[in-house]
Design a protein around this motif. Structure first.
Motif, PDB file in Angstrom:
ATOM      1  N   GLY A   1     -12.618  17.436   2.766  1.00  0.00           N
ATOM      2  CA  GLY A   1     -12.339  17.580   1.346  1.00  0.00           C
ATOM      3  C   GLY A   1     -11.749  16.308   0.773  1.00  0.00           C
ATOM      4  O   GLY A   1     -12.074  15.199   1.188  1.00  0.00           O
ATOM      5  N   VAL A   2     -10.852  16.470  -0.192  1.00  0.00           N
ATOM      6  CA  VAL A   2     -10.143  15.330  -0.765  1.00  0.00           C
ATOM      7  C   VAL A   2      -8.746  15.289  -0.167  1.00  0.00           C
ATOM      8  O   VAL A   2      -7.973  16.225  -0.326  1.00  0.00           O
ATOM      9  N   GLN A   3      -8.436  14.220   0.541  1.00  0.00           N
ATOM     10  CA  GLN A   3      -7.131  14.059   1.164  1.00  0.00           C
ATOM     11  C   GLN A   3      -6.396  12.906   0.501  1.00  0.00           C
ATOM     12  O   GLN A   3      -6.885  11.782   0.471  1.00  0.00           O
ATOM     13  N   SER A   4      -5.227  13.189  -0.035  1.00  0.00           N
ATOM     14  CA  SER A   4      -4.370  12.181  -0.643  1.00  0.00           C
ATOM     15  C   SER A   4      -3.222  11.901   0.312  1.00  0.00           C
ATOM     16  O   SER A   4      -2.374  12.770   0.558  1.00  0.00           O
ATOM     17  N   LEU A   5      -3.186  10.701   0.871  1.00  0.00           N
ATOM     18  CA  LEU A   5      -2.257  10.362   1.934  1.00  0.00           C
ATOM     19  C   LEU A   5      -1.204   9.384   1.428  1.00  0.00           C
ATOM     20  O   LEU A   5      -1.540   8.309   0.924  1.00  0.00           O
TER      21      LEU A   5
ATOM     22  N   ILE B   1       0.855  -1.196   0.000  1.00  0.00           N
ATOM     23  CA  ILE B   1       0.000   0.000   0.000  1.00  0.00           C
ATOM     24  C   ILE B   1       0.888   1.243   0.000  1.00  0.00           C
ATOM     25  O   ILE B   1       1.753   1.393   0.865  1.00  0.00           O
ATOM     26  N   THR B   2       0.659   2.137  -0.965  1.00  0.00           N
ATOM     27  CA  THR B   2       1.478   3.347  -1.072  1.00  0.00           C
ATOM     28  C   THR B   2       0.678   4.637  -0.944  1.00  0.00           C
ATOM     29  O   THR B   2       1.251   5.692  -0.671  1.00  0.00           O
ATOM     30  N   GLN B   3      -0.629   4.568  -1.134  1.00  0.00           N
ATOM     31  CA  GLN B   3      -1.426   5.793  -1.108  1.00  0.00           C
ATOM     32  C   GLN B   3      -2.888   5.477  -0.787  1.00  0.00           C
ATOM     33  O   GLN B   3      -3.426   4.470  -1.246  1.00  0.00           O
ATOM     34  N   VAL B   4      -3.495   6.339   0.011  1.00  0.00           N
ATOM     35  CA  VAL B   4      -4.914   6.243   0.321  1.00  0.00           C
ATOM     36  C   VAL B   4      -5.534   7.605   0.042  1.00  0.00           C
ATOM     37  O   VAL B   4      -5.015   8.636   0.491  1.00  0.00           O
TER      38      VAL B   4
ATOM     39  N   VAL C   1      -7.706   2.944  -2.211  1.00  0.00           N
ATOM     40  CA  VAL C   1      -6.425   2.405  -1.766  1.00  0.00           C
ATOM     41  C   VAL C   1      -5.596   2.087  -3.000  1.00  0.00           C
ATOM     42  O   VAL C   1      -6.053   1.358  -3.891  1.00  0.00           O
ATOM     43  N   TYR C   2      -4.379   2.630  -3.038  1.00  0.00           N
ATOM     44  CA  TYR C   2      -3.483   2.428  -4.173  1.00  0.00           C
ATOM     45  C   TYR C   2      -2.228   1.694  -3.735  1.00  0.00           C
ATOM     46  O   TYR C   2      -1.788   1.803  -2.593  1.00  0.00           O
ATOM     47  N   GLY C   3      -1.649   0.946  -4.657  1.00  0.00           N
ATOM     48  CA  GLY C   3      -0.417   0.236  -4.377  1.00  0.00           C
ATOM     49  C   GLY C   3      -0.153  -0.771  -5.466  1.00  0.00           C
ATOM     50  O   GLY C   3      -0.560  -0.598  -6.620  1.00  0.00           O
ATOM     51  N   THR C   4       0.522  -1.850  -5.112  1.00  0.00           N
ATOM     52  CA  THR C   4       0.838  -2.896  -6.077  1.00  0.00           C
ATOM     53  C   THR C   4       0.470  -4.250  -5.499  1.00  0.00           C
ATOM     54  O   THR C   4       0.652  -4.504  -4.312  1.00  0.00           O
ATOM     55  N   SER C   5      -0.048  -5.094  -6.347  1.00  0.00           N
ATOM     56  CA  SER C   5      -0.457  -6.432  -5.926  1.00  0.00           C
ATOM     57  C   SER C   5      -0.146  -7.413  -7.029  1.00  0.00           C
ATOM     58  O   SER C   5      -0.524  -7.206  -8.185  1.00  0.00           O
ATOM     59  N   GLY C   6       0.557  -8.485  -6.691  1.00  0.00           N
ATOM     60  CA  GLY C   6       0.887  -9.497  -7.693  1.00  0.00           C
ATOM     61  C   GLY C   6      -0.332 -10.115  -8.316  1.00  0.00           C
ATOM     62  O   GLY C   6      -0.284 -10.616  -9.423  1.00  0.00           O
ATOM     63  N   GLY C   7      -1.482 -10.047  -7.620  1.00  0.00           N
ATOM     64  CA  GLY C   7      -2.684 -10.676  -8.128  1.00  0.00           C
ATOM     65  C   GLY C   7      -3.259 -10.005  -9.345  1.00  0.00           C
ATOM     66  O   GLY C   7      -4.084 -10.571 -10.034  1.00  0.00           O
ATOM     67  N   THR C   8      -2.839  -8.753  -9.650  1.00  0.00           N
ATOM     68  CA  THR C   8      -3.396  -8.061 -10.794  1.00  0.00           C
ATOM     69  C   THR C   8      -2.398  -7.901 -11.928  1.00  0.00           C
ATOM     70  O   THR C   8      -2.698  -7.265 -12.914  1.00  0.00           O
ATOM     71  N   THR C   9      -1.208  -8.462 -11.789  1.00  0.00           N
ATOM     72  CA  THR C   9      -0.212  -8.367 -12.839  1.00  0.00           C
ATOM     73  C   THR C   9      -0.405  -9.508 -13.825  1.00  0.00           C
ATOM     74  O   THR C   9      -0.541 -10.660 -13.422  1.00  0.00           O
ATOM     75  N   PRO C  10      -0.430  -9.216 -15.128  1.00  0.00           N
ATOM     76  CA  PRO C  10      -0.564 -10.303 -16.095  1.00  0.00           C
ATOM     77  C   PRO C  10       0.517 -11.350 -15.873  1.00  0.00           C
ATOM     78  O   PRO C  10       1.688 -11.021 -15.714  1.00  0.00           O
TER      79      PRO C  10
END
Length: 449
Positions: free
Chosen positions: A142-146, A104-107, A175-184
Motif C-alpha cells: 500500500g502507501v507507507q509513510s516512514l 532526510i525526514t520522511q520517505v 523522499v522528503y526533508g530539507t536541502s540548502g540547495g532549494t532555499t531561495p
C-alpha cells in the motif's frame, strides 16, 4: 462562480436571483450525484506536508528492471500511473540522487501489488557507503509513510524479501526533508519575518511576474504567477467554482506568489464540470506545473521544488478535497466554501484549512465542510467561518486582508515548513481574529502545529 457583466461593465442588480439560481443548480447536481454510488478511490494517506519533496524528477537507478516500461525513473516522476518494477528475485534496490546533501525526514513508498515484505531505507554521501535509517521485516504494501532521521545525497530502498512471487514495484518513491540547495538565496527570494501588517497587505515581499501556459493539458487554460527572485518554490493550483473562471480567485494568485509560491490559476474544461472532474483537472494542472519547472526555455524553469498545494472555491473546493484524497503529490489544501456530494473525506490526512461563509445557502459549512473536518481524524486542520454568502472567498467579496493572511500563513506553514507563520493561526497573534465575532463566526483547529 462568475457574474455576467451588464452593458455598463458592472455586476447585474439581481444578485439574490442569481444566487438562487446557483443554489438550484447545485442542489440538483447534489440530488443526481446522491442517487448513485460514490466509488472511493485509492486514498494516498501519507502526511508529507511538513517537509520539502526532494526526489521528484531527480536521477534514479535500480539493480534491475522488469522490462523497458518499468524504469527506475518512473518511481520519481510524480506520476502515480507509472511504476518501477524489478526482476523477480532478492535482493533488489532502487536509488535516487538528490543532487546535494540533504537532511532526510520522511520517505513515502507507494507500492504496486508487488511490494516488499522486508526492506531497508538507506542514505549515503557518495553512493558507496550506506547508512540504514529504517528497516522492517513486516512490510504491508500500500502507501507507507516512514519517518526517518538521516542525511545524504543518495537515498536507497534495499529490498531483501519480496511480499509476492513477483519483484518489487513502486508507483512512487518520495523522499522528503530539507536541502540548502532549494532555499531561495539571501538577497534573492528571502522571505522576511511576517507581521500582521505585512500579511494583511495586498502584496507580500517578493516581486512577481505572470506566464500563460502555452499548451494546457487536461484543463482549459492556466495563468501562472511566480516570484521573479532566484530560488525554487512550492507550487499551488487554484480552481474556480461552478460557472467560474480564473477571475474567481484572481485576488489570491499574486498574493501567494509574492510570499514565495508558484501559483497556477486555471479555467475548467467546461463551466459546469463536476467536483470530481475539477479534481482531475487540478491534478493535470499540478503535473504540467511541475513539468514546466523541470523543462528549459520557459520562465518557470527551476522555479518548482516539487511540493504542491491546492485551493478551490465551491465545486473547486470539492475538487480540492478530491486531489488531497487521491494524489500524494498534493500535501496541503485550502477548500473555500467547498461543495461535493460525497459520503466523506475521512481518508484525507493532509493539512487542510476550510474557509466557509456564515450565510452560505449553496454550500453550507454545517452540511459539507464541517462534517469533512470532523471525519479527518489524522490531519492537522483549521476551520474558519466568516460573515457573508457563498461568494465570500471570491475576488471582490469578503475581508481579503484577513483571508489572505490566513491562507498565506497556512500554506507557508505546511508547504514550506515555515513555523514563523504559525502564531497567526495557532498563537497569540491569532486571538484578536478568533475572538472578534464581527470577523469570525466559528473557529476550530488542531493547534498547536
Amino acid at each position: 462562480m462568475r457574474f455576467p457583466l451588464n452593458p455598463a461593465g458592472g455586476r447585474p442588480p439581481g444578485r439574490a436571483s442569481w444566487l438562487a439560481a446557483c443554489v438550484a443548480v447545485i442542489v440538483a447536481l447534489a440530488t443526481a450525484l446522491a442517487g448513485g454510488a460514490v466509488t472511493a478511490r485509492a486514498a494516498a494517506t501519507a502526511q508529507v506536508a511538513a517537509a520539502e519533496l526532494l526526489s521528484q524528477g531527480k536521477p534514479a537507478t535500480a539493480s534491475s528492471t522488469e522490462n523497458a516500461t518499468t524504469p527506475a525513473s518512473a518511481a520519481v516522476d510524480g506520476n502515480a500511473a507509472t511504476r518501477w518494477a524489478s526482476a523477480f528475485s532478492d535482493p533488489q534496490w532502487l536509488r535516487v540522487d538528490l543532487g546535494a546533501t540533504a537532511t532526510i525526514t520522511q520517505v513515502v513508498l507507494n507500492w504496486e501489488a508487488a511490494y516488499g515484505r522486508a526492506f531497508q531505507i538507506q542514505t549515503s554521501a557518495d553512493g558507496s557507503t550506506w547508512t540504514t535509517v529504517y528497516t522492517t521485516t513486516s512490510g504491508t504494501g500500500g502507501v507507507q509513510s516512514l519517518t526517518v532521521a538521516g542525511s545524504g545525497r543518495y537515498v536507497r530502498l534495499l529490498g531483501t524479501a519480496r511480499g509476492t512471487a513477483y519483484g518489487y514495484s513502486l508507483w512512487e518513491f518520495q523522499v522528503y526533508g530539507t536541502s540548502g540547495g532549494t532555499t531561495p538565496p539571501p538577497g534573492g527570494g528571502t522571505i522576511p519575518d511576517p507581521t500582521i501588517q505585512s500579511l494583511e497587505a495586498t502584496n507580500g515581499p517578493l516581486a512577481t511576474a505572470t506566464y500563460t501556459v502555452p499548451n494546457p493539458s487536461g484543463y482549459k487554460a492556466g495563468t501562472v504567477t511566480y516570484p521573479t527572485a532566484s530560488g525554487s518554490y512550492p507550487g499551488i493550483v487554484l480552481m474556480p467554482g461552478y460557472q467560474g473562471t480564473q477571475a474567481n480567485l484572481s485576488w489570491l494568485g499574486p498574493r501567494l506568489a509574492s510570499w514565495g509560491f508558484v501559483v497556477i490559476n486555471v479555467d475548467t474544461n467546461t463551466l459546469s464540470d463536476s467536483p470530481d472532474q475539477r479534481g482531475t483537472e487540478i491534478r493535470a494542472a499540478g503535473t504540467q506545473l511541475l513539468n514546466l519547472g523541470n523543462a528549459t526555455g520557459n520562465p518557470l524553469s527551476g522555479k518548482l521544488n516539487g511540493t504542491l498545494g491546492v485551493s478551490g472555491h465551491s465545486m473547486g473546493g470539492g475538487g480540492t478535497m478530491v486531489a488531497l484524497r487521491d494524489d500524494i503529490r498534493f500535501t496541503a489544501g485550502v477548500p473555500l466554501a467547498p461543495f461535493h456530494q460525497s459520503p466523506n473525506f475521512a481518508a484525507v490526512n493532509k493539512p487542510t484549512f476550510f474557509l466557509t461563509c456564515a450565510s452560505d445557502v449553496a454550500a453550507p459549512g454545517n452540511t459539507y465542510a464541517k462534517p469533512w473536518y470532523n471525519s479527518m481524524t489524522r490531519a492537522e486542520k483549521l476551520y474558519i467561518e466568516v460573515p457573508g454568502d457563498h461568494l465570500c472567498p471570491m475576488t471582490g467579496n469578503g475581508n481579503k486582508a484577513k483571508q489572505g493572511k490566513w491562507i498565506v500563513s497556512f500554506f507557508s506553514r505546511w508547504l514550506r515548513s515555515d513555523t514563523r507563520f504559525t502564531p497567526f493561526l495557532c498563537g497569540t497573534q491569532r486571538d484578536a481574529d478568533r475572538t472578534n465575532t464581527s470577523l469570525v463566526t466559528q473557529w476550530m483547529d488542531t493547534c498547536p502545529f
